[in-house]
Design a protein around this motif. Sequence first.
Motif, PDB file in Angstrom:
ATOM      1  N   SER A   5       0.821  -1.225   0.000  1.00 21.70           N
ATOM      2  CA  SER A   5       0.000   0.000   0.000  1.00 21.70           C
ATOM      3  C   SER A   5       0.851   1.270   0.000  1.00 21.70           C
ATOM      4  O   SER A   5       0.359   2.345  -0.323  1.00 21.70           O
ATOM      5  N   PHE A   6       2.128   1.144   0.329  1.00 23.04           N
ATOM      6  CA  PHE A   6       3.017   2.305   0.365  1.00 23.04           C
ATOM      7  C   PHE A   6       3.743   2.540  -0.949  1.00 23.04           C
ATOM      8  O   PHE A   6       4.486   3.510  -1.080  1.00 23.04           O
ATOM      9  N   PHE A   7       3.570   1.662  -1.938  1.00 21.14           N
ATOM     10  CA  PHE A   7       4.178   1.874  -3.249  1.00 21.14           C
ATOM     11  C   PHE A   7       3.592   3.155  -3.843  1.00 21.14           C
ATOM     12  O   PHE A   7       2.379   3.360  -3.794  1.00 21.14           O
ATOM     13  N   TYR A   8       4.447   3.994  -4.421  1.00 22.77           N
ATOM     14  CA  TYR A   8       3.912   5.232  -4.972  1.00 22.77           C
ATOM     15  C   TYR A   8       4.590   5.684  -6.260  1.00 22.77           C
ATOM     16  O   TYR A   8       4.106   6.595  -6.922  1.00 22.77           O
ATOM     17  N   CYS A   9       5.695   5.093  -6.628  1.00 26.65           N
ATOM     18  CA  CYS A   9       6.373   5.579  -7.829  1.00 26.65           C
ATOM     19  C   CYS A   9       6.694   4.422  -8.777  1.00 26.65           C
ATOM     20  O   CYS A   9       6.630   3.250  -8.411  1.00 26.65           O
ATOM     21  N   GLU A  10       7.055   4.802  -9.971  1.00 26.14           N
ATOM     22  CA  GLU A  10       7.354   3.833 -11.033  1.00 26.14           C
ATOM     23  C   GLU A  10       8.486   2.892 -10.618  1.00 26.14           C
ATOM     24  O   GLU A  10       8.467   1.708 -10.949  1.00 26.14           O
ATOM     25  N   GLU A  11       9.456   3.402  -9.897  1.00 25.72           N
ATOM     26  CA  GLU A  11      10.586   2.577  -9.459  1.00 25.72           C
ATOM     27  C   GLU A  11      10.110   1.434  -8.556  1.00 25.72           C
ATOM     28  O   GLU A  11      10.585   0.304  -8.674  1.00 25.72           O
ATOM     29  N   ASP A  12       9.147   1.727  -7.665  1.00 26.16           N
ATOM     30  CA  ASP A  12       8.597   0.678  -6.791  1.00 26.16           C
ATOM     31  C   ASP A  12       7.950  -0.429  -7.619  1.00 26.16           C
ATOM     32  O   ASP A  12       8.144  -1.610  -7.356  1.00 26.16           O
ATOM     33  N   PHE A  13       7.180  -0.016  -8.618  1.00 26.47           N
ATOM     34  CA  PHE A  13       6.485  -1.000  -9.452  1.00 26.47           C
ATOM     35  C   PHE A  13       7.468  -1.807 -10.300  1.00 26.47           C
ATOM     36  O   PHE A  13       7.283  -3.014 -10.487  1.00 26.47           O
ATOM     37  N   CYS A  14       8.530  -1.168 -10.785  1.00 21.69           N
ATOM     38  CA  CYS A  14       9.538  -1.873 -11.587  1.00 21.69           C
ATOM     39  C   CYS A  14      10.308  -2.886 -10.748  1.00 21.69           C
ATOM     40  O   CYS A  14      10.567  -4.011 -11.206  1.00 21.69           O
ATOM     41  N   LEU A  15      10.653  -2.500  -9.519  1.00 18.52           N
ATOM     42  CA  LEU A  15      11.358  -3.441  -8.631  1.00 18.52           C
ATOM     43  C   LEU A  15      10.457  -4.626  -8.279  1.00 18.52           C
ATOM     44  O   LEU A  15      10.917  -5.771  -8.229  1.00 18.52           O
ATOM     45  N   ALA A  16       9.193  -4.348  -8.047  1.00 18.30           N
ATOM     46  CA  ALA A  16       8.246  -5.426  -7.751  1.00 18.30           C
ATOM     47  C   ALA A  16       8.090  -6.351  -8.959  1.00 18.30           C
ATOM     48  O   ALA A  16       8.032  -7.568  -8.816  1.00 18.30           O
ATOM     49  N   ALA A  17       8.039  -5.770 -10.150  1.00 17.80           N
ATOM     50  CA  ALA A  17       7.909  -6.578 -11.373  1.00 17.80           C
ATOM     51  C   ALA A  17       9.127  -7.468 -11.554  1.00 17.80           C
ATOM     52  O   ALA A  17       8.998  -8.653 -11.895  1.00 17.80           O
ATOM     53  N   LYS A  18      10.301  -6.923 -11.316  1.00 17.66           N
ATOM     54  CA  LYS A  18      11.540  -7.720 -11.423  1.00 17.66           C
ATOM     55  C   LYS A  18      11.512  -8.873 -10.426  1.00 17.66           C
ATOM     56  O   LYS A  18      11.837 -10.006 -10.761  1.00 17.66           O
ATOM     57  N   SER A  19      11.071  -8.592  -9.216  1.00 15.26           N
ATOM     58  CA  SER A  19      10.974  -9.622  -8.186  1.00 15.26           C
ATOM     59  C   SER A  19       9.939 -10.682  -8.564  1.00 15.26           C
ATOM     60  O   SER A  19      10.177 -11.881  -8.406  1.00 15.26           O
ATOM     61  N   PHE A  20       8.801 -10.247  -9.077  1.00 11.59           N
ATOM     62  CA  PHE A  20       7.769 -11.193  -9.506  1.00 11.59           C
ATOM     63  C   PHE A  20       8.291 -12.087 -10.618  1.00 11.59           C
ATOM     64  O   PHE A  20       8.122 -13.307 -10.579  1.00 11.59           O
TER      65      PHE A  20
END
Length: 155
Positions: free
Chosen positions: A104-119
């Motif tokens: 819920s604290f994700f707020y920027c493109e970098e957060d989403f990109c890091l999560a995508a890489k992890s996924f």
Amino acid sequence: MLTIDEYIAELKKTDKLDEFDSLKQSENMAAVMKYVMSYFNEYLTMETCDAEIIKLKHTMDKLGEEIQNRYPKSKDFILNFYLQYKIKIHKDIEKWTENISYFSFFYCEEDFCLAAKSFCSSYKFKEANLEEYESEIATLIGDIKQYKYGRAKFI
């Protein structure tokens, strides 16, 4: 391949059928019954009808309606991924994000990109290299965050 609703609508338009004319109610009913019979007896013949294709079309239509408002930026990616691999990738990513306590604290493109890489590195999928879809997955994760939590308002 048209659905029965689309087929009837086309024939009504071609025949200029006025379904709201109360004086022609019995004629209209007979015409629509004829359309239904025509759909099943003529339009859907074994040569033109492949059950798997029809089932896939209905599934794709239903999936498109389901994700239209939820994940507007990722709709094409989700549909294309399902068409290619028969996997509803958004469901898997939704489940995966539920295990991130700070999602819920994700707020920027970098957060989403890091999560995508992890996924992509943690998800076991034999048929495709998920790293190819990393940017689309990042966008989808952003859509999921937006849908679940809305936009964060900073003071």
